[in-house]
Design a protein around this motif. Structure first.
Motif, PDB file in Angstrom:
ATOM      1  N   UNK A  38      42.927  37.171  28.136  1.00 59.34           N
ATOM      2  CA  UNK A  38      42.826  37.925  29.385  1.00 59.34           C
ATOM      3  C   UNK A  38      41.584  38.795  29.348  1.00 59.34           C
ATOM      4  N   UNK A  39      40.773  38.705  30.402  1.00 60.08           N
ATOM      5  CA  UNK A  39      39.575  39.538  30.504  1.00 60.08           C
ATOM      6  C   UNK A  39      39.916  40.868  31.156  1.00 60.08           C
ATOM      7  N   UNK A  40      39.289  41.908  30.651  1.00 61.44           N
ATOM      8  CA  UNK A  40      39.392  43.239  31.239  1.00 61.44           C
ATOM      9  C   UNK A  40      38.007  43.600  31.763  1.00 61.44           C
ATOM     10  N   UNK A  41      37.906  43.731  33.083  1.00 62.93           N
ATOM     11  CA  UNK A  41      36.623  43.963  33.724  1.00 62.93           C
ATOM     12  C   UNK A  41      36.582  45.315  34.419  1.00 62.93           C
ATOM     13  N   UNK A  42      35.377  45.812  34.613  1.00 61.82           N
ATOM     14  CA  UNK A  42      35.178  47.066  35.330  1.00 61.82           C
ATOM     15  C   UNK A  42      33.863  47.677  34.930  1.00 61.82           C
ATOM     16  N   UNK A  43      33.303  48.492  35.806  1.00 58.67           N
ATOM     17  CA  UNK A  43      32.045  49.169  35.511  1.00 58.67           C
ATOM     18  C   UNK A  43      32.249  50.188  34.392  1.00 58.67           C
ATOM     19  N   UNK A  44      31.148  50.675  33.835  1.00 56.25           N
ATOM     20  CA  UNK A  44      31.236  51.729  32.825  1.00 56.25           C
ATOM     21  C   UNK A  44      31.991  52.923  33.405  1.00 56.25           C
ATOM     22  N   UNK A  45      32.931  53.451  32.621  1.00 49.17           N
ATOM     23  CA  UNK A  45      33.733  54.573  33.088  1.00 49.17           C
ATOM     24  C   UNK A  45      34.961  54.188  33.877  1.00 49.17           C
ATOM     25  N   UNK A 222      42.348  37.616  34.715  1.00 48.14           N
ATOM     26  CA  UNK A 222      41.425  38.742  34.774  1.00 48.14           C
ATOM     27  C   UNK A 222      42.156  39.970  35.319  1.00 48.14           C
ATOM     28  N   UNK A 223      42.002  41.074  34.596  1.00 44.43           N
ATOM     29  CA  UNK A 223      42.474  42.382  35.038  1.00 44.43           C
ATOM     30  C   UNK A 223      41.232  43.206  35.357  1.00 44.43           C
ATOM     31  N   UNK A 224      41.171  43.800  36.538  1.00 47.63           N
ATOM     32  CA  UNK A 224      40.001  44.567  36.937  1.00 47.63           C
ATOM     33  C   UNK A 224      40.332  46.005  37.229  1.00 47.63           C
TER      34      UNK A 224
END
Length: 260
Positions: A38-45, A222-224
């Motif tokens: 599972x991918x964990x996505x998101x911008x820095x912070x 994917x978890x965002x």
């Protein structure tokens, strides 16, 4: 058997992490099933690293529940924290190897999670050495076993780190930006290795990434996150770069995270 038909090894519901007046995560739900990556996505912070740290008790859970490999992280009994961490293999961006020690010894330190530091003084058992060599062969660098870790390339060092995590015989693997310092070809090869571990060993892998094409190529779901809230939770096949753009604050960040 499809991964999602098997009972999850990680179950998170309504997770909240706050430091004083600052809320870092709020209302996060997550399941990790045997056999899936599972991918964990998101911008820095966005809270990606905090989420991973909360699963092993390194970040304070201030609301909701989290169960990891049979342990209730929100209500750990005395002495249970060590057991929890022994069951979670961790892979980091900076590898966290001991540069002067041999590749083999670095892998053998994975046994210390369950046996304690006395083993490093008294030496490692022959069965541990045999298993460490088998793992180095699996990740493709058994020929480097006697070399100091500092002499290896970045991609090779990450393979050592993965072998060390497997040495723990983990039930779950958390990989926090494991390919951020690698070139695209090496990044693909490391993620292929993690995917093989998830599939063949039935060990769920949660991997945080910055590059969208890598997540779309190598993961099952994917978890965002954005500003600590979960905005995306879906099978990878149902997503694309446009649907994931909601995770990023502005077009510049969106463009950077699309680069392979």
């Amino acid at each position: 058997m499809d991964a999602l038909t098997r009972l999850p090894l990680v179950t998170v519901r309504g997770l909240r992490v706050a430091y004083d007046e600052t809320t870092v995560l709020d209302g996060v739900d997550l399941d990790l099933h045997p056999g899936e990556m599972v991918a964990l996505l998101g911008a820095s912070g966005s809270g990606k690293s905090t989420l991973m740290r909360s699963l092993t008790g390194f970040a304070p859970i201030t609301g909701g529940t989290a169960r990891v490999a049979g342990h209730d992280v929100t209500n750990l009994r005395r002495g249970e924290l060590r057991q929890l961490r022994a069951g979670v293999g961790q892979v980091f961006q900076q590898f966290n190897l001991i540069p002067r020690l041999s590749v083999l010894t670095n892998v053998l330190t994975g046994t210390l999670h369950s046996a304690g530091p006395i083993n490093l003084v008294g030496g490692f058992r022959s069965e541990h050495r045999k298993r460490a060599m088998e793992l180095l062969d699996r990740v493709g660098i058994a020929h480097k076993a006697k070399d100091p870790a500092r002499s290896l390339s970045g991609g090779q060092q990450q393979r050592v780190a993965i072998a060390r995590a497997l040495m723990q015989q983990p039930r779950v693997i958390l990989a926090d930006e494991p390919v951020a310092s690698l070139d695209p070809k090496l990044a693909d090869s490391v993620l292929e290795l993690l995917r093989d571990i998830a599939t063949r060993d039935g060990i769920p892998v949660l991997v945080s990434l910055h590059v969208l094409p890598l997540a779309l190529r190598h993961t099952d779901r994917i978890i965002g996150l954005r500003h600590g809230e979960m905005l995306v939770s879906a099978p990878t096949g149902a997503l694309d770069a446009d649907k994931l753009s909601v995770l990023y604050d502005d077009e510049e960040a969106h463009d950077d995270d699309h680069r392979a």
